[in-house]
Scaffold this active site. Structure first.
Site, PDB file in Angstrom:
ATOM      1  N   ARG A 116       0.841  -1.191   0.000  1.00 25.77           N
ATOM      2  CA  ARG A 116       0.000   0.000   0.000  1.00 25.77           C
ATOM      3  C   ARG A 116       0.888   1.257   0.000  1.00 25.77           C
ATOM      4  NH1 ARG A 116      -3.506  -2.668  -1.716  1.00 25.77           N
ATOM      5  NH2 ARG A 116      -5.575  -3.064  -0.851  1.00 25.77           N
TER       6      ARG A 116
ATOM      7  N   HIS B 228      -0.405  -0.056  -9.888  1.00 26.89           N
ATOM      8  CA  HIS B 228      -1.129  -0.943  -8.944  1.00 26.89           C
ATOM      9  C   HIS B 228      -1.608  -2.218  -9.659  1.00 26.89           C
ATOM     10  CE1 HIS B 228      -3.607  -0.957  -4.978  1.00 26.89           C
ATOM     11  NE2 HIS B 228      -3.426  -2.186  -5.399  1.00 26.89           N
TER      12      HIS B 228
HETATM   13  P1  NAP Z   1      -2.046 -10.949   5.030  1.00 24.30           P
HETATM   14  O1  NAP Z   1      -2.288 -12.356   4.555  1.00 24.30           O
HETATM   15  O2  NAP Z   1      -3.043 -10.350   5.955  1.00 24.30           O
HETATM   16  O3  NAP Z   1      -0.597 -10.978   5.724  1.00 24.30           O
HETATM   17  C1  NAP Z   1      -0.146  -9.994   6.549  1.00 24.30           C
HETATM   18  C2  NAP Z   1       1.283 -10.316   7.020  1.00 24.30           C
HETATM   19  O4  NAP Z   1       1.849  -9.117   7.551  1.00 24.30           O
HETATM   20  C3  NAP Z   1       1.315 -11.368   8.132  1.00 24.30           C
HETATM   21  O5  NAP Z   1       2.460 -12.172   8.013  1.00 24.30           O
HETATM   22  C4  NAP Z   1       1.421 -10.515   9.378  1.00 24.30           C
HETATM   23  O6  NAP Z   1       2.057 -11.123  10.493  1.00 24.30           O
HETATM   24  C5  NAP Z   1       2.281  -9.364   8.885  1.00 24.30           C
HETATM   25  N1  NAP Z   1       2.117  -8.164   9.713  1.00 24.30           N
HETATM   26  C6  NAP Z   1       0.970  -7.453   9.911  1.00 24.30           C
HETATM   27  N2  NAP Z   1       1.209  -6.413  10.744  1.00 24.30           N
HETATM   28  C7  NAP Z   1       2.524  -6.499  11.079  1.00 24.30           C
HETATM   29  C8  NAP Z   1       3.357  -5.713  11.916  1.00 24.30           C
HETATM   30  N3  NAP Z   1       2.899  -4.654  12.578  1.00 24.30           N
HETATM   31  N4  NAP Z   1       4.646  -6.091  12.035  1.00 24.30           N
HETATM   32  C9  NAP Z   1       5.131  -7.190  11.383  1.00 24.30           C
HETATM   33  N5  NAP Z   1       4.384  -7.974  10.576  1.00 24.30           N
HETATM   34  C10 NAP Z   1       3.092  -7.615  10.430  1.00 24.30           C
HETATM   35  O7  NAP Z   1      -1.883  -9.962   3.812  1.00 24.30           O
HETATM   36  P2  NAP Z   1      -1.759 -10.321   2.241  1.00 24.30           P
HETATM   37  O8  NAP Z   1      -3.039 -10.820   1.707  1.00 24.30           O
HETATM   38  O9  NAP Z   1      -0.540 -11.155   2.073  1.00 24.30           O
HETATM   39  O10 NAP Z   1      -1.544  -8.849   1.619  1.00 24.30           O
HETATM   40  C11 NAP Z   1      -0.306  -8.174   1.748  1.00 24.30           C
HETATM   41  C12 NAP Z   1      -0.391  -6.757   1.191  1.00 24.30           C
HETATM   42  O11 NAP Z   1      -0.580  -6.804  -0.227  1.00 24.30           O
HETATM   43  C13 NAP Z   1      -1.545  -5.907   1.718  1.00 24.30           C
HETATM   44  O12 NAP Z   1      -1.076  -4.595   1.987  1.00 24.30           O
HETATM   45  C14 NAP Z   1      -2.519  -5.822   0.545  1.00 24.30           C
HETATM   46  O13 NAP Z   1      -3.283  -4.651   0.620  1.00 24.30           O
HETATM   47  C15 NAP Z   1      -1.525  -5.796  -0.606  1.00 24.30           C
HETATM   48  N6  NAP Z   1      -2.029  -6.156  -1.930  1.00 24.30           N
HETATM   49  C16 NAP Z   1      -1.501  -5.487  -3.022  1.00 24.30           C
HETATM   50  C17 NAP Z   1      -1.892  -5.837  -4.306  1.00 24.30           C
HETATM   51  C18 NAP Z   1      -1.284  -5.156  -5.489  1.00 24.30           C
HETATM   52  O14 NAP Z   1      -1.676  -5.436  -6.628  1.00 24.30           O
HETATM   53  N7  NAP Z   1      -0.320  -4.289  -5.304  1.00 24.30           N
HETATM   54  C19 NAP Z   1      -2.825  -6.864  -4.507  1.00 24.30           C
HETATM   55  C20 NAP Z   1      -3.346  -7.495  -3.394  1.00 24.30           C
HETATM   56  C21 NAP Z   1      -2.938  -7.149  -2.104  1.00 24.30           C
HETATM   57  P3  NAP Z   1       1.468 -12.471  11.176  1.00 24.30           P
HETATM   58  O15 NAP Z   1       1.824 -13.585  10.224  1.00 24.30           O
HETATM   59  O16 NAP Z   1       2.214 -12.577  12.471  1.00 24.30           O
HETATM   60  O17 NAP Z   1      -0.004 -12.245  11.338  1.00 24.30           O
HETATM   61  C1  GLV Z   2      -5.397  -4.954  -4.294  1.00 28.03           C
HETATM   62  O1  GLV Z   2      -4.607  -4.116  -3.993  1.00 28.03           O
HETATM   63  C2  GLV Z   2      -6.128  -5.752  -3.332  1.00 28.03           C
HETATM   64  O2  GLV Z   2      -6.076  -5.434  -2.141  1.00 28.03           O
HETATM   65  O3  GLV Z   2      -6.799  -6.719  -3.761  1.00 28.03           O
END
Ligand code: NAP
Ligand code: GLV
Length: 316
Positions: free
Chosen positions: A231, A279
């Site tokens: 983000r 994005h």
């Molecule tokens: P997720 O499954 O919720 O994973 C979050 C990870 O971050 C977990 O390992 C969590 O730790 C860790 N975390 C959260 N808060 C933390 C903190 N304060 N300190 C250290 N570690 C922390 O998320 P995801 O689905 O993988 O998504 C990751 C990111 O990608 C998000 O920001 C989402 O918005 C973004 N995204 C971007 C796109 C794009 O096209 N650019 C597409 C989709 C998503 P724990 O394992 O201990 O819970």
């Molecule tokens: C894209 O950034 C998503 O959160 O799916």
């Protein structure tokens, strides 16, 4: 009971989602306008980054299913019904796309391909030093659904990958971590100091907003690179520009920004050490995502546990 699709979708995306959702849930009624529904009967909202207030006036709501993986904007809506479960998008096709983007960015940084592209623009023929993948240390911040997929792909490619997660106050420990995982706030500085490339895949929460500021850039290895695929608000953009201009960072690959679309005239557009993507690191594939939605809607209908629930207190 009917399902209500809402959010910021252009007409083509809206039609693609409706078609995919109806194909995956043929027995459900799914509409994208409350004019065609009795709002008092809607029990599931399927939401794609909806504007604040979109879920007001739905008294029978039992599930908010996000079509986006990141739920930061949804959770920031003060009108989000407080006791209704919120589930987020988890889709193997999205994780695969994110792993591809992370691999492309890390490989391009490691092998100097962004630098060679600059050299071509300048008609300059110059061979740069070449390192082996196992000499490049990569940190993946966030080892969730997308971070684990990216870390696994990078490790398979031979990089020295380590990850960072919340740990004790985060998700339950799991046995399938693909790389060594450091946990908690105190583990971040040593990991940053040791890493050549830092890939951000953290959720946006109060604890991670503006994580990458002047102090964190100062804690990174001199000449390291940042890949932000999560983000825009994770990064203080002025501090990133200063770190690049001072040589503290060598390059930034940026898929997400404080303001999207990235405004015309923004310094990132023309900065030689910034690679801008609109994005697209992992677009949602409506067909596979609709199957993931269908699993949760069927679980709701049959009284089974819902998957991928957001912990509102934690913010992800
Ligand atoms: P997720 O499954 O919720 O994973 C979050 C990870 O971050 C977990 O390992 C969590 O730790 C860790 N975390 C959260 N808060 C933390 C903190 N304060 N300190 C250290 N570690 C922390 O998320 P995801 O689905 O993988 O998504 C990751 C990111 O990608 C998000 O920001 C989402 O918005 C973004 N995204 C971007 C796109 C794009 O096209 N650019 C597409 C989709 C998503 P724990 O394992 O201990 O819970
Ligand atoms: C894209 O950034 C998503 O959160 O799916």
């Amino acid at each position: 009971m009917p399902l209500y699709l809402c959010g910021e979708l252009d007409p083509d995306e809206r039609q693609a989602w409706l078609a995919a959702l109806r194909a995956s849930l043929p027995d459900e009624r799914i509409e994208d306008s409350l004019d065609r529904l009795d709002p008092a009967a809607v029990d599931v909202a399927l939401v794609a980054n909806p504007p604040p207030g979109s879920l007001l006036g739905l008294p029978a709501l039992r599930l908010v299913q996000s079509l986006w993986a990141g739920v930061d904007r949804l959770l920031a809506d003060p009108t989000l019904p407080p006791r209704v479960p919120v589930a987020r998008m988890v889709d193997p096709a999205m994780a695969a796309a994110m792993a591809e983007t992370a691999l492309w960015a890390v490989l391009s940084l490691h092998r100097g391909f962004f630098a060679y592209a600059r050299q071509q623009r300048d008609e300059r023929w110059q061979v740069l030093p070449q390192r082996r993948a196992d000499e490049v240390r990569v940190a993946v911040l966030g080892l969730g659904e997308l971070g684990r997929a990216a870390a696994a792909r990078l490790a398979l490619q031979g990089y020295r990958v380590e990850g960072w997660r919340q740990g004790a106050t985060g998700s339950p420990a799991r046995a399938d971590m693909p790389v060594p995982a450091h946990e908690g706030a105190s583990a971040l500085a040593p990991l940053l100091a040791a890493s050549d490339i830092v890939v951000n895949l953290l959720p946006l929460t109060p604890a991670t907003r503006h994580l990458f500021d002047a102090q964190r850039f100062g804690a990174m290895k001199r000449g390291a690179a940042l890949v932000n695929l999560a983000r825009g608000a994770h990064v203080v953009e002025a501090d990133l520009l200063a770190a690049l201009d001072e040589g503290q960072l060598s390059h930034a690959v940026m898929d997400v920004f404080q303001a999207e679309p990235l405004p015309s005239g923004h310094p990132f557009w023309r900065h030689p050490q910034v690679t801008v993507l609109p994005h697209i690191a992992a677009l949602t594939d409506a067909r596979s995502a609709a199957d993931s939605v269908a699993v949760n809607v069927r679980a709701l209908r049959t009284g089974h546990p819902l998957a991928h629930l957001v912990d509102r207190g934690r913010g992800y």
